[in-house]
Design a protein around this motif. Structure first.
Motif, PDB file in Angstrom:
ATOM      1  N   TYR A   1      38.908  45.710 108.615  1.00  0.00           N
ATOM      2  CA  TYR A   1      38.786  44.263 108.478  1.00  0.00           C
ATOM      3  C   TYR A   1      37.629  43.931 107.538  1.00  0.00           C
ATOM      4  N   ASP A   2      37.844  42.965 106.651  1.00  0.00           N
ATOM      5  CA  ASP A   2      36.757  42.371 105.872  1.00  0.00           C
ATOM      6  C   ASP A   2      36.681  40.909 106.274  1.00  0.00           C
TER       7      ASP A   2
ATOM      8  N   LEU B   1      27.123  57.707  96.759  1.00  0.00           N
ATOM      9  CA  LEU B   1      28.067  56.656  97.137  1.00  0.00           C
ATOM     10  C   LEU B   1      27.295  55.378  97.424  1.00  0.00           C
ATOM     11  N   LEU B   2      27.438  54.387  96.551  1.00  0.00           N
ATOM     12  CA  LEU B   2      26.804  53.079  96.745  1.00  0.00           C
ATOM     13  C   LEU B   2      27.890  52.110  97.201  1.00  0.00           C
ATOM     14  N   LEU B   3      28.287  52.267  98.453  1.00  0.00           N
ATOM     15  CA  LEU B   3      29.443  51.545  98.981  1.00  0.00           C
ATOM     16  C   LEU B   3      29.154  51.048 100.393  1.00  0.00           C
ATOM     17  N   PRO B   4      29.755  49.924 100.782  1.00  0.00           N
ATOM     18  CA  PRO B   4      29.581  49.390 102.142  1.00  0.00           C
ATOM     19  C   PRO B   4      30.517  50.062 103.129  1.00  0.00           C
ATOM     20  N   ALA B   5      30.455  49.636 104.377  1.00  0.00           N
ATOM     21  CA  ALA B   5      31.451  50.072 105.363  1.00  0.00           C
ATOM     22  C   ALA B   5      32.825  49.583 104.889  1.00  0.00           C
ATOM     23  N   HIS B   6      33.697  50.489 104.533  1.00  0.00           N
ATOM     24  CA  HIS B   6      34.985  50.128 103.914  1.00  0.00           C
ATOM     25  C   HIS B   6      35.913  51.325 104.030  1.00  0.00           C
ATOM     26  N   TRP B   7      37.215  51.072 104.099  1.00  0.00           N
ATOM     27  CA  TRP B   7      38.152  52.185 104.218  1.00  0.00           C
ATOM     28  C   TRP B   7      38.100  53.085 102.987  1.00  0.00           C
ATOM     29  N   GLN B   8      37.823  52.507 101.806  1.00  0.00           N
ATOM     30  CA  GLN B   8      37.741  53.337 100.610  1.00  0.00           C
ATOM     31  C   GLN B   8      36.486  54.208 100.612  1.00  0.00           C
ATOM     32  N   THR B   9      35.434  53.755 101.280  1.00  0.00           N
ATOM     33  CA  THR B   9      34.253  54.597 101.436  1.00  0.00           C
ATOM     34  C   THR B   9      34.598  55.826 102.256  1.00  0.00           C
TER      35      THR B   9
ATOM     36  N   VAL C   1      32.066  55.870  88.647  1.00  0.00           N
ATOM     37  CA  VAL C   1      33.323  55.262  89.090  1.00  0.00           C
ATOM     38  C   VAL C   1      32.979  53.966  89.805  1.00  0.00           C
ATOM     39  N   ALA C   2      33.752  52.925  89.542  1.00  0.00           N
ATOM     40  CA  ALA C   2      33.522  51.626  90.180  1.00  0.00           C
ATOM     41  C   ALA C   2      34.724  51.228  91.016  1.00  0.00           C
ATOM     42  N   LEU C   3      34.429  50.674  92.193  1.00  0.00           N
ATOM     43  CA  LEU C   3      35.462  50.158  93.090  1.00  0.00           C
ATOM     44  C   LEU C   3      35.306  48.651  93.189  1.00  0.00           C
ATOM     45  N   ALA C   4      36.388  47.923  92.963  1.00  0.00           N
ATOM     46  CA  ALA C   4      36.336  46.465  93.067  1.00  0.00           C
ATOM     47  C   ALA C   4      36.271  46.017  94.525  1.00  0.00           C
ATOM     48  N   LEU C   5      36.740  46.858  95.446  1.00  0.00           N
ATOM     49  CA  LEU C   5      36.780  46.542  96.880  1.00  0.00           C
ATOM     50  C   LEU C   5      37.557  45.261  97.150  1.00  0.00           C
ATOM     51  N   ARG C   6      38.593  45.046  96.364  1.00  0.00           N
ATOM     52  CA  ARG C   6      39.455  43.882  96.534  1.00  0.00           C
ATOM     53  C   ARG C   6      40.569  44.219  97.521  1.00  0.00           C
ATOM     54  N   PRO C   7      41.184  43.183  98.122  1.00  0.00           N
ATOM     55  CA  PRO C   7      42.292  43.443  99.047  1.00  0.00           C
ATOM     56  C   PRO C   7      43.381  44.294  98.410  1.00  0.00           C
ATOM     57  N   LEU C   8      43.948  45.180  99.227  1.00  0.00           N
ATOM     58  CA  LEU C   8      45.023  46.081  98.813  1.00  0.00           C
ATOM     59  C   LEU C   8      44.572  47.072  97.745  1.00  0.00           C
TER      60      LEU C   8
END
Length: 251
Positions: free
Chosen positions: A28-29, A68-76, A120-127
């Protein structure tokens, strides 16, 4: 049944041999309203594609450091397991200047530029959507990963004594066996058993956050309801989510 695997990749392999269709991560976001559910099989497919990207296009070698400079996220979670599978040293919240590769969300791109290697960059957008305009100097994960292979075989098998994880504030990296063992210890400490549903919100840059958000549920044949921006969710709505998702444990 708790996995007895000697490496994090082995934990995932055991889960895939068990019930690959069961949920592993429900994400969930609470800033965007996004909800994504990944079965063990779907998560494993993302991990394989990402590990192939790491080993192939990005040229990562065993022992390379991956910040890894990423938040709590499924892609992390995907990147963590992909790094373990490829034998790189995963550094959640690590210093990009001290890494051969960096993976960044949209809010940490400037800090990530300190890495002189692959970015590498992740947009962390839905889907798992891509950036509307790719950031200069970065590969867009959402563009690069779909074409990768669905099965991953490391060029060099990751041994149990290989270093795979370095957390902020810790001088030495944990080995693959150390990560698997600590995952089982955390699962036991949290009271997780087969079928447990753990709701977790902390980032992955501490052991407790990483264990709750991925490794302990994976080791215990359980699943995680992983929440980003959980502080934006009213208490009444949190209780409703816990009921709807059949949450049994909360961090």
């Amino acid at each position: 049944m708790t996995s007895s695997a000697q490496t994090p990749a082995g934990l995932l392999a055991d889960a895939l041999r068990g019930d690959p269709g069961r949920p592993l991560i429900t994400f969930y976001d609470d800033a965007t309203g996004e909800r994504v559910e990944l079965s063990v099989a779907t998560f494993g497919n993302w991990v394989a594609k990402t590990a192939n990207l790491l080993q192939g296009d990005l040229g990562a070698e065993p022992g390379d450091r991956l910040a890894l400079l990423l938040p709590a996220h499924w892609q992390t979670a995907v990147w963590v397991l992909a790094g373990f599978s490829a034998g790189v040293v995963v550094m959640p919240g690590g210093d990009p200047a001290d890494a051969e590769l960096v993976v960044s969300g949209p809010d940490t791109l400037e800090a990530a530029r300190a890495c002189r290697g692959e970015r590498v960059a992740l947009a962390l957008r839905p889907l798992g959507g891509r950036f509307p305009q790719p950031p200069a100097g970065f590969a867009d994960y959402a563009v690069e990963v779909p074409s990768q292979g669905d099965r991953f075989v490391p060029y060099t098998p990751v041994a149990p004594d290989a270093p795979v994880l370095r957390l902020p504030g810790e001088d030495e990296a944990l080995t693959a066996a150390g990560v698997a063992d600590r995952a089982r210890e955390s699962a036991a400490a949290l009271g997780l058993t087969t079928g447990s549903r753990l709701l977790s919100g902390p980032a992955f840059d501490t052991w407790d956050g990483l264990a709750a958000g991925l490794l302990a549920p994976l080791a215990a044949d359980a699943s995680v309801v992983l929440c980003r921006h959980l502080d934006r969710l009213p208490a009444d709505d949190l209780a409703k989510r816990e009921a709807a998702e059949r949450v049994t444990h909360t961090v």
